[in-house]
Write a protein that holds these residues in place. Sequence first.
Motif, PDB file in Angstrom:
ATOM      1  N   ARG A  48      32.665  43.366  42.922  1.00 15.02           N
ATOM      2  CA  ARG A  48      31.376  43.658  43.840  1.00 15.02           C
ATOM      3  C   ARG A  48      30.716  42.276  44.140  1.00 15.02           C
ATOM      4  O   ARG A  48      30.079  42.125  45.352  1.00 15.02           O
ATOM      5  N   GLU A  49      30.395  41.621  43.022  1.00 13.94           N
ATOM      6  CA  GLU A  49      29.641  40.193  43.282  1.00 13.94           C
ATOM      7  C   GLU A  49      30.407  39.238  44.167  1.00 13.94           C
ATOM      8  O   GLU A  49      29.702  38.767  45.189  1.00 13.94           O
ATOM      9  N   ALA A  50      31.574  39.463  44.135  1.00 13.17           N
ATOM     10  CA  ALA A  50      32.570  38.604  45.203  1.00 13.17           C
ATOM     11  C   ALA A  50      32.365  39.107  46.573  1.00 13.17           C
ATOM     12  O   ALA A  50      32.233  38.549  47.321  1.00 13.17           O
ATOM     13  N   ASP A  51      32.363  40.481  46.644  1.00 10.27           N
ATOM     14  CA  ASP A  51      32.266  41.097  48.119  1.00 10.27           C
ATOM     15  C   ASP A  51      31.106  40.826  48.594  1.00 10.27           C
ATOM     16  O   ASP A  51      30.833  40.825  49.790  1.00 10.27           O
ATOM     17  N   LYS A  52      29.752  40.970  47.777  1.00  9.06           N
ATOM     18  CA  LYS A  52      28.439  40.530  48.290  1.00  9.06           C
ATOM     19  C   LYS A  52      28.477  39.248  49.034  1.00  9.06           C
ATOM     20  O   LYS A  52      27.694  39.095  49.927  1.00  9.06           O
ATOM     21  N   ARG A  53      29.358  38.176  48.439  1.00 12.91           N
ATOM     22  CA  ARG A  53      29.388  37.014  49.181  1.00 12.91           C
ATOM     23  C   ARG A  53      30.414  36.712  49.752  1.00 12.91           C
ATOM     24  O   ARG A  53      30.585  35.435  50.166  1.00 12.91           O
ATOM     25  N   ALA A  54      31.300  37.814  50.424  1.00 10.65           N
ATOM     26  CA  ALA A  54      32.561  37.642  51.028  1.00 10.65           C
ATOM     27  C   ALA A  54      33.409  36.648  50.533  1.00 10.65           C
ATOM     28  O   ALA A  54      33.819  35.649  51.350  1.00 10.65           O
ATOM     29  N   LYS A  55      33.623  36.808  49.132  1.00 13.20           N
ATOM     30  CA  LYS A  55      34.481  35.365  48.501  1.00 13.20           C
ATOM     31  C   LYS A  55      35.778  36.183  48.135  1.00 13.20           C
ATOM     32  O   LYS A  55      35.789  37.480  47.589  1.00 13.20           O
ATOM     33  N   LYS A  56      36.786  35.371  47.910  1.00  8.01           N
ATOM     34  CA  LYS A  56      38.277  36.004  47.467  1.00  8.01           C
ATOM     35  C   LYS A  56      37.991  35.868  45.981  1.00  8.01           C
ATOM     36  O   LYS A  56      37.098  35.141  45.370  1.00  8.01           O
ATOM     37  N   CYS A  57      38.565  36.972  45.211  1.00  7.28           N
ATOM     38  CA  CYS A  57      38.426  36.842  43.721  1.00  7.28           C
ATOM     39  C   CYS A  57      40.074  36.640  43.177  1.00  7.28           C
ATOM     40  O   CYS A  57      40.817  37.095  43.983  1.00  7.28           O
ATOM     41  N   TYR A  58      39.833  35.830  42.195  1.00  4.52           N
ATOM     42  CA  TYR A  58      41.290  35.036  41.590  1.00  4.52           C
ATOM     43  C   TYR A  58      40.945  35.654  40.017  1.00  4.52           C
ATOM     44  O   TYR A  58      39.955  35.503  39.476  1.00  4.52           O
ATOM     45  N   LEU A  59      42.129  35.810  39.632  1.00  2.42           N
ATOM     46  CA  LEU A  59      42.355  35.868  37.996  1.00  2.42           C
ATOM     47  C   LEU A  59      43.903  35.601  37.516  1.00  2.42           C
ATOM     48  O   LEU A  59      44.611  35.515  38.427  1.00  2.42           O
ATOM     49  N   PHE A  60      44.158  35.248  36.339  1.00  2.00           N
ATOM     50  CA  PHE A  60      45.493  35.308  35.825  1.00  2.00           C
ATOM     51  C   PHE A  60      45.657  36.162  34.948  1.00  2.00           C
ATOM     52  O   PHE A  60      44.961  36.212  33.842  1.00  2.00           O
ATOM     53  N   ALA A  61      46.442  37.066  35.261  1.00  4.59           N
ATOM     54  CA  ALA A  61      46.634  38.303  34.314  1.00  4.59           C
ATOM     55  C   ALA A  61      47.947  38.492  33.390  1.00  4.59           C
ATOM     56  O   ALA A  61      49.067  37.938  33.606  1.00  4.59           O
ATOM     57  N   ARG A  78      51.963  35.259  42.468  1.00  5.93           N
ATOM     58  CA  ARG A  78      53.202  34.371  41.900  1.00  5.93           C
ATOM     59  C   ARG A  78      53.235  35.178  40.393  1.00  5.93           C
ATOM     60  O   ARG A  78      52.347  35.170  39.742  1.00  5.93           O
ATOM     61  N   GLU A  79      54.301  35.011  39.942  1.00  5.56           N
ATOM     62  CA  GLU A  79      54.741  35.280  38.537  1.00  5.56           C
ATOM     63  C   GLU A  79      54.709  33.845  37.783  1.00  5.56           C
ATOM     64  O   GLU A  79      55.461  32.955  38.373  1.00  5.56           O
ATOM     65  N   VAL A  80      53.960  33.658  36.802  1.00  8.05           N
ATOM     66  CA  VAL A  80      54.194  32.269  36.025  1.00  8.05           C
ATOM     67  C   VAL A  80      54.525  32.500  34.471  1.00  8.05           C
ATOM     68  O   VAL A  80      53.706  33.208  33.924  1.00  8.05           O
ATOM     69  N   PRO A  81      55.655  32.076  34.091  1.00  6.11           N
ATOM     70  CA  PRO A  81      55.953  32.360  32.712  1.00  6.11           C
ATOM     71  C   PRO A  81      55.008  31.363  31.815  1.00  6.11           C
ATOM     72  O   PRO A  81      54.752  29.866  32.075  1.00  6.11           O
ATOM     73  N   VAL A  82      54.286  31.805  30.717  1.00  2.00           N
ATOM     74  CA  VAL A  82      53.422  31.140  29.677  1.00  2.00           C
ATOM     75  C   VAL A  82      53.790  31.593  28.129  1.00  2.00           C
ATOM     76  O   VAL A  82      53.952  32.706  28.082  1.00  2.00           O
ATOM     77  N   PHE A  83      54.456  30.254  27.614  1.00  4.70           N
ATOM     78  CA  PHE A  83      54.855  30.785  26.276  1.00  4.70           C
ATOM     79  C   PHE A  83      56.040  31.786  26.195  1.00  4.70           C
ATOM     80  O   PHE A  83      56.137  32.500  25.308  1.00  4.70           O
ATOM     81  N   GLY A  84      56.789  31.962  27.348  1.00  7.98           N
ATOM     82  CA  GLY A  84      57.893  32.780  27.252  1.00  7.98           C
ATOM     83  C   GLY A  84      57.433  34.007  27.853  1.00  7.98           C
ATOM     84  O   GLY A  84      58.397  35.001  27.730  1.00  7.98           O
ATOM     85  N   PHE A  85      56.179  34.493  28.197  1.00  5.78           N
ATOM     86  CA  PHE A  85      56.106  35.762  28.680  1.00  5.78           C
ATOM     87  C   PHE A  85      55.569  35.877  30.043  1.00  5.78           C
ATOM     88  O   PHE A  85      54.897  34.646  30.505  1.00  5.78           O
ATOM     89  N   PRO A  86      55.775  36.760  30.908  1.00  5.94           N
ATOM     90  CA  PRO A  86      55.144  36.563  32.251  1.00  5.94           C
ATOM     91  C   PRO A  86      53.507  36.811  32.561  1.00  5.94           C
ATOM     92  O   PRO A  86      52.929  37.876  31.750  1.00  5.94           O
ATOM     93  N   HIS A  87      53.119  35.851  33.238  1.00  6.73           N
ATOM     94  CA  HIS A  87      51.606  36.060  33.646  1.00  6.73           C
ATOM     95  C   HIS A  87      51.591  36.359  35.217  1.00  6.73           C
ATOM     96  O   HIS A  87      52.717  35.860  35.894  1.00  6.73           O
ATOM     97  N   TYR A  88      50.537  36.703  35.823  1.00 12.40           N
ATOM     98  CA  TYR A  88      50.600  36.791  37.088  1.00 12.40           C
ATOM     99  C   TYR A  88      49.361  36.272  37.623  1.00 12.40           C
ATOM    100  O   TYR A  88      48.147  36.580  37.372  1.00 12.40           O
ATOM    101  N   SER A  89      49.536  35.594  38.625  1.00 13.63           N
ATOM    102  CA  SER A  89      48.460  34.834  39.590  1.00 13.63           C
ATOM    103  C   SER A  89      48.242  35.855  40.700  1.00 13.63           C
ATOM    104  O   SER A  89      48.979  36.224  41.256  1.00 13.63           O
ATOM    105  N   MET A  90      46.811  36.348  40.561  1.00 17.59           N
ATOM    106  CA  MET A  90      46.328  37.499  41.417  1.00 17.59           C
ATOM    107  C   MET A  90      45.024  37.132  42.084  1.00 17.59           C
ATOM    108  O   MET A  90      44.283  36.645  41.806  1.00 17.59           O
ATOM    109  N   ILE A  91      45.235  37.569  43.628  1.00 15.36           N
ATOM    110  CA  ILE A  91      43.963  37.401  44.311  1.00 15.36           C
ATOM    111  C   ILE A  91      43.544  39.024  45.019  1.00 15.36           C
ATOM    112  O   ILE A  91      44.637  39.440  45.386  1.00 15.36           O
ATOM    113  N   ARG A  92      42.305  38.933  44.981  1.00 17.36           N
ATOM    114  CA  ARG A  92      41.812  40.022  45.808  1.00 17.36           C
ATOM    115  C   ARG A  92      40.988  39.516  46.914  1.00 17.36           C
ATOM    116  O   ARG A  92      40.043  38.706  46.759  1.00 17.36           O
TER     117      ARG A  92
END
Length: 99
Positions: A48-61, A78-92
């Motif tokens: 909601r805060e990002a939308d108020k400012r018309a900004k993309k939102c990013y996280l690493f899941a 993209r999928e990024v392996p971290v310490f042998g486990f999949p993590h996900y770069s995500m954008i909204r």
Amino acid sequence: MKSILANDAVQAFGKDGVAHAYYLQYLAVDPAQQKRGIGRMLVSWGVREADKRAKKCYLFATEAGRRLYESAGFEVVREVPVFGFPHYSMIRQPIETSS
């Protein structure tokens, strides 16, 4: 881990990284408090805060959070392996709001 996140942000947004986006960093809920809507509430506030400012939102899941973030409109970049486990770069992408 910090350098992995910094490198991923540069890949996602260019040399400025997340300087011009909302970065939902290190969201977590105590395991004893999970499945009560707390995580969804935190994510909803951030987007909601990002939308108020018309900004993309990013996280690493992690895999554990991926479904929650996808339900909030995030897409895996993209999928990024971290310490042998999949993590996900995500954008909204921002959603136009009337307020």
